[in-house]
Motif scaffolding. Sequence first.
Motif, PDB file in Angstrom:
ATOM      1  N   SER A   1      13.431  43.813  -4.812  1.00 12.19           N
ATOM      2  CA  SER A   1      13.785  42.423  -5.101  1.00 12.19           C
ATOM      3  C   SER A   1      14.096  42.223  -6.572  1.00 12.19           C
ATOM      4  CB  SER A   1      12.631  41.489  -4.702  1.00 12.19           C
ATOM      5  OG  SER A   1      12.890  40.149  -5.112  1.00 12.19           O
ATOM      6  N   HIS A  28       5.152  44.464  -9.430  1.00  8.62           N
ATOM      7  CA  HIS A  28       6.032  45.622  -9.463  1.00  8.62           C
ATOM      8  C   HIS A  28       5.243  46.918  -9.314  1.00  8.62           C
ATOM      9  CE1 HIS A  28       9.230  48.330 -10.541  1.00  8.62           C
ATOM     10  NE2 HIS A  28       8.577  48.760 -11.612  1.00  8.62           N
ATOM     11  N   LEU A  63      10.590  45.686  -8.306  1.00  8.73           N
ATOM     12  CA  LEU A  63      11.252  44.500  -8.841  1.00  8.73           C
ATOM     13  C   LEU A  63      12.193  44.901  -9.970  1.00  8.73           C
ATOM     14  CD1 LEU A  63       8.219  42.028  -9.000  1.00  8.73           C
ATOM     15  CD2 LEU A  63       9.757  42.497  -7.081  1.00  8.73           C
ATOM     16  N   ASN A  84      13.552  40.307 -10.033  1.00 15.20           N
ATOM     17  CA  ASN A  84      12.311  39.909 -10.700  1.00 15.20           C
ATOM     18  C   ASN A  84      12.501  38.528 -11.330  1.00 15.20           C
ATOM     19  OD1 ASN A  84       9.713  40.161 -11.734  1.00 15.20           O
ATOM     20  ND2 ASN A  84      10.404  41.215 -13.575  1.00 15.20           N
TER      21      ASN A  84
END
Length: 339
Positions: free
Chosen positions: A269, A281, A287, A271
């Motif tokens: 994903s 993370h 992230l 961040n």
Amino acid sequence: MEKRKKILYLGNQLSQHGKNETGVEFLGRKLKAWGYSVKQVSSYQNILIRFLHMLWSVLQVTSSNSVILIDTYSTRNFWYAYVSALLARLRGIPYICILRGGNLQSRLNENPKSSKTLFSKAEHLISLSDYLKEVFLQENYKTELIPNGFDITDYDFKERKQVAPKILWVRSFAEIYHPLLAIKVLEQLLKTYPKAELCMIGPQDAAAFNACKTYAEKHQLPVEFTGKLSKEEWRNRSKEFDIFLNTTNFDNTPMSLMEAAALGLPIVSTNVGGIPYLLKHNIHALLVEPNQVKFMLEAIKEAVENPTETYKRSLAARKLVENFDWKIIKEQWIRVLSS
């Protein structure tokens, strides 16, 4: 036994028009199941009619034992909340703002007077994430945290001891969610993994969808566009994939990420916003910085090439989101509505 408040819940209730289900729908449904009298507004597709329906509904509130819940976003829907709350104050009806907009921090900065008028007079400010709670506390708004909830028993955890570059993306095709990034990542991923594939689940009624479809066709990329699926349908489809990709530029606490974690999907994903407040993370997910094909590509390769570490993160993410089961969230809402 204390008499429970009657609730008018204002927000965009547009799933019947092909949009994804929103807070006014899933939380409203839960509140009814818990024994509250709830009126949910509005499901009109036309923006102006929907707005007028909200205001008319505020005018129709007669009970002294009533409260108004207002889904509050950072885009133009902010003004729905602002005017509805103004009318509620004129009528002496308490209201609660549910902070859903991932970019509400910008709204606080751009419209400080309007924000103060809306938020300082609310009975409660409910944040879905530690991120927005922190933002509002820094502006001296008393804010409470009640995360999005879901029925964890509906989500079967699938063990993925091996990870293939089979990617799932679930969101509305809106520019702030940057769906085209997922397709550009796939384009580069195919150079290393020729059998990589991408499935994108979400309503197909926006310009961003047309841009994605055009790009995928032009470059002959293996992208499946399913359109909007029900929760059960996309949970079933998730079993075919090994990585969940989230490409958003702004966000709060996306429900799709929590659901992906519950299903055991390894998460890559951006961040941004409230996401690093939800997922850490290299503990729950990988992230990366937003709008960066290179970094997202590297994260996907990391997940594929190191399945043992990827599986550990998936286990940790599942354990984390078990804290968002409705059985826990329910008690928090009952406390707020009883005060």
